[in-house]
Design a protein around this motif. Structure first.
Motif, mmCIF file in Angstrom:
data_model
loop_
_atom_site.group_PDB
_atom_site.id
_atom_site.type_symbol
_atom_site.label_atom_id
_atom_site.label_comp_id
_atom_site.label_asym_id
_atom_site.label_seq_id
_atom_site.Cartn_x
_atom_site.Cartn_y
_atom_site.Cartn_z
ATOM 1 N N LYS A 116 0.835 -1.203 0.000
ATOM 2 C CA LYS A 116 0.000 0.000 0.000
ATOM 3 C C LYS A 116 0.870 1.254 0.000
ATOM 4 O O LYS A 116 2.036 1.216 0.370
ATOM 5 C CB LYS A 116 -0.924 0.008 1.219
ATOM 6 N N SER A 140 -9.231 8.285 9.034
ATOM 7 C CA SER A 140 -9.253 6.890 9.476
ATOM 8 C C SER A 140 -8.837 6.707 10.936
ATOM 9 O O SER A 140 -9.100 5.657 11.520
ATOM 10 C CB SER A 140 -8.346 6.039 8.577
ATOM 11 N N LYS A 154 -7.091 -1.410 15.264
ATOM 12 C CA LYS A 154 -7.766 -2.332 14.366
ATOM 13 C C LYS A 154 -6.725 -3.059 13.513
ATOM 14 O O LYS A 154 -5.619 -2.520 13.298
ATOM 15 C CB LYS A 154 -8.710 -1.560 13.445
ATOM 16 N N GLU A 161 -6.475 -3.200 10.458
ATOM 17 C CA GLU A 161 -6.071 -2.341 9.332
ATOM 18 C C GLU A 161 -5.093 -1.250 9.737
ATOM 19 O O GLU A 161 -4.585 -0.528 8.875
ATOM 20 C CB GLU A 161 -7.306 -1.715 8.652
ATOM 21 N N ASP A 162 -4.802 -1.106 11.013
ATOM 22 C CA ASP A 162 -3.760 -0.174 11.459
ATOM 23 C C ASP A 162 -2.374 -0.795 11.374
ATOM 24 O O ASP A 162 -1.376 -0.112 11.602
ATOM 25 C CB ASP A 162 -4.011 0.259 12.910
ATOM 26 N N THR A 163 -2.321 -2.080 11.047
ATOM 27 C CA THR A 163 -1.034 -2.760 10.925
ATOM 28 C C THR A 163 -0.202 -2.125 9.827
ATOM 29 O O THR A 163 -0.655 -1.990 8.680
ATOM 30 C CB THR A 163 -1.249 -4.247 10.622
ATOM 31 N N SER A 192 -6.485 -9.805 14.901
ATOM 32 C CA SER A 192 -7.933 -9.831 15.153
ATOM 33 C C SER A 192 -8.308 -10.929 16.136
ATOM 34 O O SER A 192 -7.512 -11.774 16.486
ATOM 35 C CB SER A 192 -8.672 -10.030 13.836
#
Length: 124
Positions: free
Chosen positions: A43, A63, A87, A89-91, A124
């Motif tokens: 990303k 975000s 979360k 997605e913060d990885t 998670s």
């Protein structure tokens, strides 16, 4: 020259918290802003939070608003990123950077000096 050293990364479960630190060592370079960026594998790098060192004014990516807080301790030349409600997605690898932001908070070209990064992993 400016050297930035990040610390505080690690692995946590979703919902957990971490506090990142960015120690700024400056020799003759005037910077006005310090920002945290992050980049996950595959990303693009994105700005997360930024702070004006003098005024304390802050800016956040949508975000992370309400979950992350950036602060500074000018006596210690250190900027912090308190991350709550993490979360998966913060990885990402988190980097701090110093410079002068003339327009938006997270213009890549505004930040001249970058740290080596600290890894944050949220399961998670």
């Amino acid at each position: 020259q400016v050297q930035l050293v990040e610390s505080g990364g690690g692995s946590v479960q979703a919902g957990g918290s971490l506090r990142l630190s960015c120690a700024v060592f400056s020799s003759g370079y005037t910077y006005r802003h310090v920002a945290w960026f992050r980049q996950a594998p595959g990303k693009a790098r994105e700005g997360v939070a930024a702070i004006n060192i003098g005024t304390g004014r802050t800016g956040y990516a949508d975000s992370v608003k309400g979950r992350f807080t950036i602060s500074r301790d000018n006596a210690k030349n250190t900027v912090y990123l308190q991350m709550n409600g993490l979360k998966p997605e913060d990885t990402a690898m988190y980097y701090c950077a110093a410079g002068i932001a003339y327009g938006s908070w997270f213009g890549d070209n505004d930040y001249t000096y970058w740290g080596q990064g600290t890894q944050v992993t949220v399961s998670s």
